[in-house]
Scaffold this active site. Structure first.
Site, PDB file in Angstrom:
ATOM      1  N   GLY A  79     103.128  50.273  84.634  1.00 46.35           N
ATOM      2  CA  GLY A  79     101.787  50.564  84.154  1.00 46.35           C
ATOM      3  C   GLY A  79     101.320  51.897  84.688  1.00 46.35           C
ATOM      4  CB  CYS A  80      97.936  53.069  85.545  1.00 50.08           C
ATOM      5  SG  CYS A  80      97.134  54.496  86.255  1.00 50.08           S
TER       6      CYS A  80
END
Length: 172
Positions: free
Chosen positions: A10-11
């Protein structure tokens, strides 16, 4: 002695702190990998047209912290049952991937994934990909060490995205 590990979960902002605080970690860099555009910018990657995944490249001393330990830390930062992003971040650029740079790393990652699947911790299949490492491109400076530079924003994002709650519920 040093080695590298590349993880996408993810981020990339949220993937730095858990590794950065470990003994034996020499450097954690936010960046992009797995795409077809050399030296992409964050703006290019966010369009979804470069094929890149946000990731972190970890330089570590294997005599202090093993690759197996890094993989164990990685699992505890992600939802390994979600192939289409992580938490509030959706799409290919946020997919969970362990990128291996040797056959030894590949074997460690595959064994760890099988053990997690067999553990019964999750009701759904473990879908995190294990893929060969490709060129890694560091993101712009303002993305590096984001949790230190912008602690309030980082903490709000970690909570607001659902990541922190998921980790507390599933990995505490």
């Amino acid at each position: 002695m040093k080695d590298t590990a590349i993880f996408a979960g993810g981020c990339f902002w949220c993937m730095v702190k858990p590794f950065d605080s470990q003994p034996g970690i020499l450097k954690v860099v936010s960046g992009f990998t797995g795409g077809h555009v050399p030296n992409p910018t964050y703006q290019q990657v966010t369009t979804g047209t470069t094929g890149h995944t946000e990731a972190v490249e970890i330089t570590f001393d294997p005599e202090v912290i093993s690759y197996e330990e890094l993989v164990a830390i990685y699992w505890q930062q992600t939802d390994p049952t979600d192939a289409f992003g992580q938490f509030a971040d959706r799409g290919d650029s946020y997919r969970p991937v362990i990128f291996y740079n040797s056959e030894e790393q590949k074997a460690v990652a595959e064994k760890s994934k099988a053990q997690l699947q067999a553990s019964g911790r999750f009701d759904r299949p473990i879908v995190t990909k294990i893929e060969p490492a490709e060129p890694f491109y560091p993101a712009e400076d303002y993305h590096q060490d984001f949790y230190k530079k912008n602690a309030a924003h980082y903490n709000a994002y970690s909570e607001g995205s659902g990541r922190a709650g998921f980790i507390r519920q599933n990995w505490a």
